[in-house]
Design a protein around this motif. Structure first.
Motif, mmCIF file in Angstrom:
data_model
loop_
_atom_site.group_PDB
_atom_site.id
_atom_site.type_symbol
_atom_site.label_atom_id
_atom_site.label_comp_id
_atom_site.label_asym_id
_atom_site.label_seq_id
_atom_site.Cartn_x
_atom_site.Cartn_y
_atom_site.Cartn_z
ATOM 1 N N HIS A 200 0.830 -1.203 0.000
ATOM 2 C CA HIS A 200 0.000 0.000 0.000
ATOM 3 C C HIS A 200 0.865 1.253 0.000
ATOM 4 C CE1 HIS A 200 -3.196 -2.689 2.120
ATOM 5 N NE2 HIS A 200 -2.983 -3.043 0.860
ATOM 6 N N GLN A 201 1.972 1.227 0.737
ATOM 7 C CA GLN A 201 2.913 2.345 0.737
ATOM 8 C C GLN A 201 3.517 2.520 -0.658
ATOM 9 O OE1 GLN A 201 4.218 4.465 3.568
ATOM 10 N NE2 GLN A 201 2.057 3.975 3.863
ATOM 11 N N HIS A 202 3.886 1.408 -1.289
ATOM 12 C CA HIS A 202 4.474 1.433 -2.635
ATOM 13 C C HIS A 202 3.515 2.053 -3.651
ATOM 14 C CE1 HIS A 202 7.091 0.092 -5.893
ATOM 15 N NE2 HIS A 202 6.043 -0.450 -6.476
ATOM 16 N N LEU A 203 2.214 1.813 -3.442
ATOM 17 C CA LEU A 203 1.200 2.333 -4.366
ATOM 18 C C LEU A 203 0.803 3.769 -4.060
ATOM 19 C CD1 LEU A 203 -1.050 -0.839 -4.685
ATOM 20 C CD2 LEU A 203 0.728 -0.030 -6.267
ATOM 21 N N GLY A 204 1.248 4.294 -2.928
ATOM 22 C CA GLY A 204 1.028 5.710 -2.650
ATOM 23 C C GLY A 204 0.009 6.050 -1.584
ATOM 24 N N ILE A 205 -0.499 5.062 -0.846
ATOM 25 C CA ILE A 205 -1.432 5.377 0.236
ATOM 26 C C ILE A 205 -0.645 5.998 1.380
ATOM 27 C CG2 ILE A 205 -3.006 4.441 1.969
ATOM 28 C CD1 ILE A 205 -3.760 2.256 -0.027
ATOM 29 N N GLU A 206 -1.047 7.201 1.782
ATOM 30 C CA GLU A 206 -0.372 7.884 2.883
ATOM 31 C C GLU A 206 -1.251 7.981 4.121
ATOM 32 O OE1 GLU A 206 1.015 11.625 1.384
ATOM 33 O OE2 GLU A 206 2.360 10.667 -0.055
ATOM 34 N N THR A 207 -2.534 8.146 3.930
ATOM 35 C CA THR A 207 -3.478 8.249 5.036
ATOM 36 C C THR A 207 -4.834 7.747 4.550
ATOM 37 O OG1 THR A 207 -4.408 9.718 6.716
ATOM 38 C CG2 THR A 207 -4.144 10.634 4.512
ATOM 39 N N ILE A 208 -5.656 7.294 5.493
ATOM 40 C CA ILE A 208 -7.009 6.831 5.180
ATOM 41 C C ILE A 208 -7.954 7.394 6.228
ATOM 42 C CG2 ILE A 208 -8.551 4.850 4.932
ATOM 43 C CD1 ILE A 208 -6.100 3.131 4.210
ATOM 44 N N ASP A 209 -9.029 8.030 5.781
ATOM 45 C CA ASP A 209 -10.098 8.454 6.679
ATOM 46 C C ASP A 209 -11.108 7.314 6.734
ATOM 47 O OD1 ASP A 209 -9.010 11.031 7.006
ATOM 48 O OD2 ASP A 209 -9.971 11.699 5.152
ATOM 49 N N SER A 210 -11.465 6.894 7.945
ATOM 50 C CA SER A 210 -12.388 5.776 8.106
ATOM 51 C C SER A 210 -13.306 6.028 9.291
ATOM 52 C CB SER A 210 -11.585 4.482 8.334
ATOM 53 O OG SER A 210 -12.443 3.394 8.612
ATOM 54 N N GLU A 211 -14.620 6.096 9.011
ATOM 55 C CA GLU A 211 -15.604 6.223 10.083
ATOM 56 C C GLU A 211 -16.975 5.804 9.585
ATOM 57 O OE1 GLU A 211 -16.659 10.165 11.548
ATOM 58 O OE2 GLU A 211 -15.601 11.023 9.832
ATOM 59 N N ASN A 212 -17.755 5.276 10.507
ATOM 60 C CA ASN A 212 -19.133 4.845 10.211
ATOM 61 C C ASN A 212 -19.203 3.875 9.039
ATOM 62 O OD1 ASN A 212 -20.106 6.535 12.295
ATOM 63 N ND2 ASN A 212 -20.069 8.271 10.884
ATOM 64 N N GLY A 213 -18.189 3.043 8.885
ATOM 65 C CA GLY A 213 -18.189 2.031 7.834
ATOM 66 C C GLY A 213 -17.703 2.504 6.482
ATOM 67 N N ALA A 214 -17.424 3.797 6.350
ATOM 68 C CA ALA A 214 -16.983 4.368 5.079
ATOM 69 C C ALA A 214 -15.512 4.764 5.166
ATOM 70 C CB ALA A 214 -17.827 5.592 4.737
ATOM 71 N N ALA A 215 -14.856 4.791 4.020
ATOM 72 C CA ALA A 215 -13.447 5.186 3.981
ATOM 73 C C ALA A 215 -13.198 6.099 2.797
ATOM 74 C CB ALA A 215 -12.535 3.969 3.904
#
Length: 131
Positions: free
Chosen positions: A14-29
């Motif tokens: 995931h880091q290699h693909l560029g994910i830096e942060t994820i917002d996740s709440e109430n089942g949604a991201a």
């Protein structure tokens, strides 16, 4: 932040693909990546396999905000419809929304957008397992 969500963010792929942060709440991201040399196919656009994988990651990341520590979610089925190519340098926003989360199965819709253009939609089905 949920420790399991941090593990998703910190995963080497995931880091290699560029994910830096994820917002996740109430089942949604929600997260975004910039298309670069790590995510391009030989034709010079976002690789379909990367797109599918990131839709699955987004669905899982959203679910993590609702699952207890004894429940895991595994992909049972994924259907992705790609509508447009994404060029190098463009930023793709992934957003998931739970449609139905039961005791044993969850249905999540994911959209991938560049600006306001929808580039893909996915329906992800997750089986919920008790540890």
């Amino acid at each position: 932040m949920n420790a399991r969500l941090q593990q998703v963010i910190d995963h080497p792929l995931h880091q290699h693909l560029g994910i830096e942060t994820i917002d996740s709440e109430n089942g949604a991201a929600r997260f975004s990546i910039r298309v670069d040399e790590n995510t391009l196919n030989p034709a010079g656009v976002l690789h379909g396999g990367v797109l599918y994988l990131l839709c699955d990651v987004c669905a899982y990341a959203g679910l993590l905000s609702t699952l207890d520590t004894n429940t895991e979610a595994v992909t049972h089925d994924i259907h992705v419809s790609v509508m447009r190519a994404v060029a190098a340098g463009e930023v793709v926003l992934f957003e998931s929304e739970p449609i139905r989360v039961g005791r044993r199965i969850a249905f999540i819709d994911v959209s991938a957008r560049v600006d306001e253009r929808v580039v893909a939609r996915a329906r992800v089905t997750k089986t919920l397992l008790q540890a």
